[in-house]
Design a protein around this motif. Structure first.
Motif, PDB file in Angstrom:
ATOM      1  N   ASP A  52      51.236  48.277  43.304  1.00  0.00           N
ATOM      2  CA  ASP A  52      52.198  48.269  44.406  1.00  0.00           C
ATOM      3  C   ASP A  52      52.916  46.920  44.445  1.00  0.00           C
ATOM      4  OD1 ASP A  52      53.588  48.338  46.799  1.00  0.00           O
ATOM      5  OD2 ASP A  52      51.924  49.161  47.957  1.00  0.00           O
ATOM      6  N   GLY A  53      54.206  46.934  44.244  1.00  0.00           N
ATOM      7  CA  GLY A  53      55.000  45.706  44.232  1.00  0.00           C
ATOM      8  C   GLY A  53      55.006  44.975  45.561  1.00  0.00           C
ATOM      9  N   ARG A  54      54.612  45.650  46.630  1.00  0.00           N
ATOM     10  CA  ARG A  54      54.609  45.011  47.956  1.00  0.00           C
ATOM     11  C   ARG A  54      53.318  44.238  48.231  1.00  0.00           C
ATOM     12  NH1 ARG A  54      55.311  50.250  51.321  1.00  0.00           N
ATOM     13  NH2 ARG A  54      53.821  50.821  49.711  1.00  0.00           N
ATOM     14  N   SER A  55      52.323  44.402  47.394  1.00  0.00           N
ATOM     15  CA  SER A  55      51.040  43.713  47.609  1.00  0.00           C
ATOM     16  C   SER A  55      51.205  42.203  47.457  1.00  0.00           C
ATOM     17  CB  SER A  55      49.990  44.204  46.607  1.00  0.00           C
ATOM     18  OG  SER A  55      49.678  45.549  46.823  1.00  0.00           O
ATOM     19  N   SER A  56      50.527  41.465  48.322  1.00  0.00           N
ATOM     20  CA  SER A  56      50.577  40.000  48.259  1.00  0.00           C
ATOM     21  C   SER A  56      49.740  39.498  47.089  1.00  0.00           C
ATOM     22  CB  SER A  56      50.041  39.400  49.564  1.00  0.00           C
ATOM     23  OG  SER A  56      48.648  39.641  49.679  1.00  0.00           O
ATOM     24  N   GLY A  57      49.919  38.241  46.782  1.00  0.00           N
ATOM     25  CA  GLY A  57      49.154  37.623  45.701  1.00  0.00           C
ATOM     26  C   GLY A  57      47.660  37.642  45.975  1.00  0.00           C
ATOM     27  N   SER A  58      47.277  37.395  47.223  1.00  0.00           N
ATOM     28  CA  SER A  58      45.848  37.389  47.546  1.00  0.00           C
ATOM     29  C   SER A  58      45.265  38.802  47.449  1.00  0.00           C
ATOM     30  CB  SER A  58      45.594  36.797  48.933  1.00  0.00           C
ATOM     31  OG  SER A  58      46.265  37.527  49.931  1.00  0.00           O
ATOM     32  N   THR A  59      46.042  39.803  47.834  1.00  0.00           N
ATOM     33  CA  THR A  59      45.569  41.184  47.713  1.00  0.00           C
ATOM     34  C   THR A  59      45.366  41.542  46.250  1.00  0.00           C
ATOM     35  OG1 THR A  59      46.675  41.855  49.758  1.00  0.00           O
ATOM     36  CG2 THR A  59      46.102  43.617  48.215  1.00  0.00           C
ATOM     37  N   LYS A  60      46.303  41.136  45.398  1.00  0.00           N
ATOM     38  CA  LYS A  60      46.184  41.427  43.968  1.00  0.00           C
ATOM     39  C   LYS A  60      45.015  40.678  43.349  1.00  0.00           C
ATOM     40  CE  LYS A  60      50.857  42.958  43.146  1.00  0.00           C
ATOM     41  NZ  LYS A  60      51.964  43.015  42.239  1.00  0.00           N
ATOM     42  N   SER A  61      44.768  39.466  43.795  1.00  0.00           N
ATOM     43  CA  SER A  61      43.632  38.696  43.302  1.00  0.00           C
ATOM     44  C   SER A  61      42.316  39.393  43.662  1.00  0.00           C
ATOM     45  CB  SER A  61      43.664  37.290  43.896  1.00  0.00           C
ATOM     46  OG  SER A  61      42.513  36.571  43.559  1.00  0.00           O
ATOM     47  N   LEU A  62      42.213  39.836  44.898  1.00  0.00           N
ATOM     48  CA  LEU A  62      41.007  40.535  45.339  1.00  0.00           C
ATOM     49  C   LEU A  62      40.859  41.864  44.600  1.00  0.00           C
ATOM     50  CD1 LEU A  62      41.304  39.823  49.146  1.00  0.00           C
ATOM     51  CD2 LEU A  62      39.619  38.844  47.578  1.00  0.00           C
ATOM     52  N   ALA A  63      41.967  42.556  44.394  1.00  0.00           N
ATOM     53  CA  ALA A  63      41.927  43.830  43.677  1.00  0.00           C
ATOM     54  C   ALA A  63      41.418  43.624  42.250  1.00  0.00           C
ATOM     55  CB  ALA A  63      43.309  44.477  43.661  1.00  0.00           C
ATOM     56  N   GLY A  64      41.885  42.573  41.610  1.00  0.00           N
ATOM     57  CA  GLY A  64      41.421  42.275  40.256  1.00  0.00           C
ATOM     58  C   GLY A  64      39.936  41.993  40.222  1.00  0.00           C
ATOM     59  N   SER A  65      39.458  41.262  41.210  1.00  0.00           N
ATOM     60  CA  SER A  65      38.028  40.959  41.274  1.00  0.00           C
ATOM     61  C   SER A  65      37.228  42.240  41.480  1.00  0.00           C
ATOM     62  CB  SER A  65      37.755  39.984  42.416  1.00  0.00           C
ATOM     63  OG  SER A  65      36.375  39.749  42.542  1.00  0.00           O
ATOM     64  N   VAL A  66      37.686  43.099  42.368  1.00  0.00           N
ATOM     65  CA  VAL A  66      36.981  44.343  42.633  1.00  0.00           C
ATOM     66  C   VAL A  66      36.940  45.212  41.380  1.00  0.00           C
ATOM     67  CG1 VAL A  66      37.161  46.530  43.901  1.00  0.00           C
ATOM     68  CG2 VAL A  66      37.382  44.366  45.123  1.00  0.00           C
ATOM     69  N   LEU A  67      38.039  45.252  40.637  1.00  0.00           N
ATOM     70  CA  LEU A  67      38.070  46.075  39.428  1.00  0.00           C
ATOM     71  C   LEU A  67      37.152  45.547  38.331  1.00  0.00           C
ATOM     72  CD1 LEU A  67      41.793  47.167  39.152  1.00  0.00           C
ATOM     73  CD2 LEU A  67      39.812  48.589  39.632  1.00  0.00           C
ATOM     74  N   THR A  68      36.930  44.249  38.275  1.00  0.00           N
ATOM     75  CA  THR A  68      36.010  43.725  37.263  1.00  0.00           C
ATOM     76  C   THR A  68      34.567  44.081  37.601  1.00  0.00           C
ATOM     77  OG1 THR A  68      35.735  41.563  38.314  1.00  0.00           O
ATOM     78  CG2 THR A  68      37.504  41.783  36.682  1.00  0.00           C
ATOM     79  N   GLN A  69      34.340  44.532  38.823  1.00  0.00           N
ATOM     80  CA  GLN A  69      32.987  44.873  39.248  1.00  0.00           C
ATOM     81  C   GLN A  69      32.755  46.371  39.332  1.00  0.00           C
ATOM     82  OE1 GLN A  69      32.583  42.584  42.839  1.00  0.00           O
ATOM     83  NE2 GLN A  69      33.390  40.823  41.771  1.00  0.00           N
ATOM     84  N   LYS A  70      33.681  47.157  38.794  1.00  0.00           N
ATOM     85  CA  LYS A  70      33.454  48.599  38.779  1.00  0.00           C
ATOM     86  C   LYS A  70      32.412  48.913  37.713  1.00  0.00           C
ATOM     87  CE  LYS A  70      37.003  49.919  35.553  1.00  0.00           C
ATOM     88  NZ  LYS A  70      37.768  50.997  35.085  1.00  0.00           N
ATOM     89  N   PRO A  71      31.771  50.058  37.827  1.00  0.00           N
ATOM     90  CA  PRO A  71      30.738  50.403  36.839  1.00  0.00           C
ATOM     91  C   PRO A  71      31.299  50.411  35.420  1.00  0.00           C
ATOM     92  CG  PRO A  71      30.640  51.889  38.702  1.00  0.00           C
ATOM     93  CD  PRO A  71      31.886  51.042  38.864  1.00  0.00           C
ATOM     94  N   LYS A  72      30.552  49.824  34.496  1.00  0.00           N
ATOM     95  CA  LYS A  72      30.947  49.781  33.089  1.00  0.00           C
ATOM     96  C   LYS A  72      30.499  51.057  32.414  1.00  0.00           C
ATOM     97  CE  LYS A  72      32.097  45.416  33.546  1.00  0.00           C
ATOM     98  NZ  LYS A  72      33.392  45.061  33.933  1.00  0.00           N
ATOM     99  N   LYS A  73      31.279  51.505  31.455  1.00  0.00           N
ATOM    100  CA  LYS A  73      30.920  52.727  30.713  1.00  0.00           C
ATOM    101  C   LYS A  73      30.285  52.382  29.407  1.00  0.00           C
ATOM    102  CE  LYS A  73      34.227  55.712  32.868  1.00  0.00           C
ATOM    103  NZ  LYS A  73      35.253  56.683  32.724  1.00  0.00           N
TER     104      LYS A  73
END
Length: 80
Positions: A59-80
């Protein structure tokens, strides 16, 4: 199976600031809570949280801090 990462101090500080910000979006606060709860643990993100994080990154409207947190959350998703 690969080892999951935990949120670092920089992410925890960002998450804390977002949670205290009354103007932060519901999505940002959700991601902040998830990232903060994963600090110093090997806890994994749920599929729902990972989906929210993915949408926030696209989402282009997301702030930098939201994108930073999103990236962190995605690195912690279950690994396959």
């Amino acid at each position: 199976m690969a080892k999951n990462e935990s949120s670092g101090p920089k992410v925890a500080k960002t998450a804390s600031a977002v949670l205290r910000d009354p103007g932060a979006s519901k999505t940002a606060k959700s991601l902040a809570g998830s990232a903060l709860s994963q600090t110093h643990t090997t806890k994994q993100s749920s599929a729902t949280t990972a989906s929210t994080a993915s949408k926030a990154l696209n989402d282009g409207r997301s702030s930098g801090s939201t994108k930073s947190l999103a990236g962190s959350v995605l690195t912690q998703k279950p690994k396959k």
